[in-house]
Design an enzyme around this catalytic site. Structure first.
Site, short mmCIF file in Angstrom:
data_model
loop_
_atom_site.label_atom_id
_atom_site.label_comp_id
_atom_site.label_asym_id
_atom_site.label_seq_id
_atom_site.Cartn_x
_atom_site.Cartn_y
_atom_site.Cartn_z
N HIS A 305 0.86 -1.19 0.00
CA HIS A 305 0.00 0.00 0.00
C HIS A 305 0.89 1.23 0.00
O HIS A 305 1.95 1.23 0.62
CB HIS A 305 -0.90 0.01 1.24
CG HIS A 305 -2.10 0.88 1.06
ND1 HIS A 305 -2.07 2.23 1.32
CD2 HIS A 305 -3.33 0.59 0.62
CE1 HIS A 305 -3.25 2.73 1.05
NE2 HIS A 305 -4.04 1.77 0.62
N ASP A 363 -8.00 -5.63 0.06
CA ASP A 363 -8.49 -6.32 -1.13
C ASP A 363 -8.08 -7.78 -1.21
O ASP A 363 -8.66 -8.55 -1.96
CB ASP A 363 -8.03 -5.57 -2.39
CG ASP A 363 -8.80 -4.29 -2.55
OD1 ASP A 363 -9.97 -4.27 -2.16
OD2 ASP A 363 -8.23 -3.30 -3.04
N1 CMC Z 1 4.20 -7.24 -4.90
C1 CMC Z 1 5.55 -7.26 -5.02
N2 CMC Z 1 6.34 -6.20 -4.85
C2 CMC Z 1 5.73 -5.05 -4.54
C3 CMC Z 1 4.34 -4.94 -4.39
C4 CMC Z 1 3.58 -6.10 -4.58
N3 CMC Z 1 2.23 -6.05 -4.43
N4 CMC Z 1 4.02 -3.67 -4.08
C5 CMC Z 1 5.18 -2.99 -4.04
N5 CMC Z 1 6.21 -3.83 -4.32
C6 CMC Z 1 7.63 -3.49 -4.31
C7 CMC Z 1 8.05 -2.80 -5.60
O1 CMC Z 1 8.49 -3.72 -6.56
C8 CMC Z 1 9.13 -1.87 -5.10
O2 CMC Z 1 10.30 -2.63 -4.95
P1 CMC Z 1 11.75 -1.91 -5.20
O3 CMC Z 1 11.87 -0.87 -4.12
O4 CMC Z 1 12.73 -3.03 -5.08
O5 CMC Z 1 11.70 -1.33 -6.59
C9 CMC Z 1 8.66 -1.47 -3.69
O6 CMC Z 1 7.82 -2.55 -3.25
C10 CMC Z 1 7.86 -0.19 -3.65
O7 CMC Z 1 6.84 -0.27 -4.64
P2 CMC Z 1 6.09 0.99 -5.27
O8 CMC Z 1 5.45 0.57 -6.55
O9 CMC Z 1 7.02 2.15 -5.31
O10 CMC Z 1 5.00 1.28 -4.18
P3 CMC Z 1 3.71 2.18 -4.36
O11 CMC Z 1 3.47 2.83 -3.07
O12 CMC Z 1 3.85 3.08 -5.56
O13 CMC Z 1 2.57 1.12 -4.73
C11 CMC Z 1 0.66 -0.25 -4.66
C12 CMC Z 1 1.47 0.83 -3.93
C13 CMC Z 1 -0.60 -0.54 -3.85
C14 CMC Z 1 0.24 0.25 -6.05
C15 CMC Z 1 1.53 -1.53 -4.79
O14 CMC Z 1 1.90 -2.01 -3.52
C16 CMC Z 1 0.84 -2.62 -5.60
O15 CMC Z 1 0.94 -2.63 -6.83
N6 CMC Z 1 0.13 -3.58 -4.90
C17 CMC Z 1 -0.61 -4.58 -5.59
C18 CMC Z 1 -1.95 -4.03 -6.02
C19 CMC Z 1 -2.89 -3.85 -4.84
O16 CMC Z 1 -3.08 -4.77 -4.03
N7 CMC Z 1 -3.55 -2.68 -4.80
C20 CMC Z 1 -4.58 -2.40 -3.79
C21 CMC Z 1 -4.18 -1.33 -2.85
S1 CMC Z 1 -5.33 -1.30 -1.46
C22 CMC Z 1 -6.79 -0.77 -2.13
C23 CMC Z 1 -6.82 0.69 -2.37
O17 CMC Z 1 -6.74 1.45 -1.38
O18 CMC Z 1 -6.94 1.09 -3.53
#
Ligand code: CMC
Length: 428
Positions: A305, A363
């Site tokens: 998240h 989720d």
């Molecule tokens: N699986 C594997 N690795 C992950 C994931 C994941 N779900 N989420 C983040 N990472 C890793 C990412 O690869 C990165 O690694 P590194 O630092 O080595 O490059 C690090 O964690 C940070 O990731 P980020 O993309 O910069 O993080 P973010 O804050 O931009 O993304 C997120 C947040 C929710 C989009 C992401 O965690 C994700 O894609 N999760 C899966 C989709 C999901 O479950 N979304 C629902 C969110 S809750 C409902 C809502 O409120 O909408």
């Protein structure tokens, strides 16, 4: 906004030093007011809003480090234990929980106005049978703005309140219509005497008048709605605020929120979780799948998240609800659930996920519950939209009554051509 007590000095390196006021938050991070930053000749740059507060709000607060969420100051755990979704909705919209008379009025309004607008069946008839439910829902919400031109400019409080309550009342019917259109089933009218969640289940699943809503399922469904009702300035809420800032019809702004929510990084994650579990297929494949996540071939959907860097508090409640529902339905041996639990266990113990602070989010569990209730994967995000409509409308209302609100208009870092000589196309 409180009077600024302190300032931050920024040295622009060209001899000019500017002081920017700091405003205190009641809880959480304070903000530096950069609204006059542009006078320096530079813009502040923050494309994904990683460090930018886009508004002042009194509605919802998240402490991402501690894994806390509150609506109007009330911890989500207490609300989930004691309140219905409509009580939570009243709280989010009005700032206070309702008294008995206010609640009776609010619930009564929802029951009275729960039928879909009479022109909607014609709209749905224009969609192919297997149309994506979120595409239909976005179009339906937008269409309702055409049926209610009187809400276009909600100048007075009473009209605004009516517009808000009508959409909350009608959302369950519209979401149910998406399901029934996909299933080629006739639309069902709401039934008097049923609560908000039960009525949705009735309009969705009833095949005849003998359909009985299971109270355990209705309670779990209502909790899903309450837990998803608002979540600060997330992508869809910010979309609603930005769209609404132009003064557009409130339902058009909400339709923009529906369309933003659809994506798998946001509300579409619950659908993506089930898709992922189906692709893994079997408990024996989990280790190989997890290796693929670590190799960054794909993401573990339902984990991680932007704000929560500890447990998502909604996920804790949802996990318990998940067990209650699967027990009530006798589905705890469901292979998909077993697979999900194995995945959850590995991720919670694996240093890769611990170090990156990747915990299950709401989720991860909501998809499993919705599947157990009998909803197909494609419908999951519409349930999120049904719940979040309350938060979107609360945030839209907060913005619209703010005397200082302006149309949103971000700046950019332009890196294209500075100037080029026009060369006419040789059309011979
Ligand atoms: N699986 C594997 N690795 C992950 C994931 C994941 N779900 N989420 C983040 N990472 C890793 C990412 O690869 C990165 O690694 P590194 O630092 O080595 O490059 C690090 O964690 C940070 O990731 P980020 O993309 O910069 O993080 P973010 O804050 O931009 O993304 C997120 C947040 C929710 C989009 C992401 O965690 C994700 O894609 N999760 C899966 C989709 C999901 O479950 N979304 C629902 C969110 S809750 C409902 C809502 O409120 O909408």
């Amino acid at each position: 906004m409180s009077e600024a007590q302190k300032t931050v000095k920024v040295d622009f390196g060209n001899g000019s030093v500017t002081e920017f006021p700091i405003y205190k938050a009641s809880i959480g991070q304070d903000v530096v007011d950069f609204r006059t930053f542009g006078k320096s000749g530079m813009w502040s740059y923050d494309p994904a809003f990683l460090a930018t507060a886009a508004c002042e709000s009194k509605i919802t607060y998240i402490d991402g480090e501690k894994g806390k969420l509150s609506y109007r100051g009330y911890p989500i755990e207490q609300l989930a234990e004691n309140s219905t979704h409509l009580e939570g909705a009243y709280l989010l919209l009005n700032g206070e929980l309702p008294n008995a008379a206010q609640l009776k009025d609010f619930v009564g309004f929802m029951a009275e106005h729960g039928a879909a607008c009479h022109n909607l069946p014609g709209l749905f008839a224009g969609f192919q049978r297997d149309a994506q439910p979120m595409a239909m829902l976005g179009a339906a919400v937008n269409a309702v703005s055409a049926y209610h031109p009187e809400f276009f400019v909600c100048k007075d409080d009473a009209t605004r309140e009516l517009a808000i309550k009508k959409l909350i009342a009608k959302m369950p019917a519209m979401v149910a219509m998406c399901y029934r259109h996909n299933q080629n089933l006739p639309f069902v009218a709401p039934k008097q005497g049923l609560d908000y969640a039960s009525n949705f289940l009735h309009m969705t699943f009833a095949k005849d008048d003998n359909y009985k809503v299971d109270p355990v399922i209705a309670k779990a469904f209502d909790r899903i709605l309450l837990l998803h009702a608002d979540h600060e300035q997330n992508a869809s809420t910010s979309t609603v605020r930005l769209a609404g800032s132009s003064g557009t019809h409130p339902y058009a702004a909400i339709a923009a929120g529906v369309n933003c929510l659809w994506g798998p990084s946001h509300g579409g994650a619950n659908e993506a979780v089930l898709k992922m579990l189906a692709e893994i297929g079997d408990v024996s494949k989990v280790d190989e799948f997890m290796q693929g996540v670590k190799d960054k071939k794909y993401r573990l959907m339902g984990f991680g998240h932007r704000v929560y860097k500890n447990m998502d508090p909604r996920a804790n409640i949802m996990r318990r609800t998940c067990y209650e529902v699967l027990d009530a339905l006798g589905k705890h041996d469901d292979p998909i659930f077993k697979l999900a639990m194995k995945l959850e266990k590995i991720a919670l113990e694996d240093t890769y996920f611990i170090e990156k602070k990747l915990y299950p989010n709401v989720d991860f569990y909501s998809g499993i519950i919705l599947r157990a209730i009998g909803l197909p994967n494609e419908m999951f995000t519409t349930i999120f939209a049904l719940a979040r409509t309350v938060g979107w409308l609360s945030q839209w209302q907060e913005m619209i009554v703010d005397p200082d609100f302006k149309i949103g208009r971000p700046r950019q870092l332009y890196t294209g051509y500075a100037s080029r000589d026009y060369v006419a196309i040789d059309k011979r």
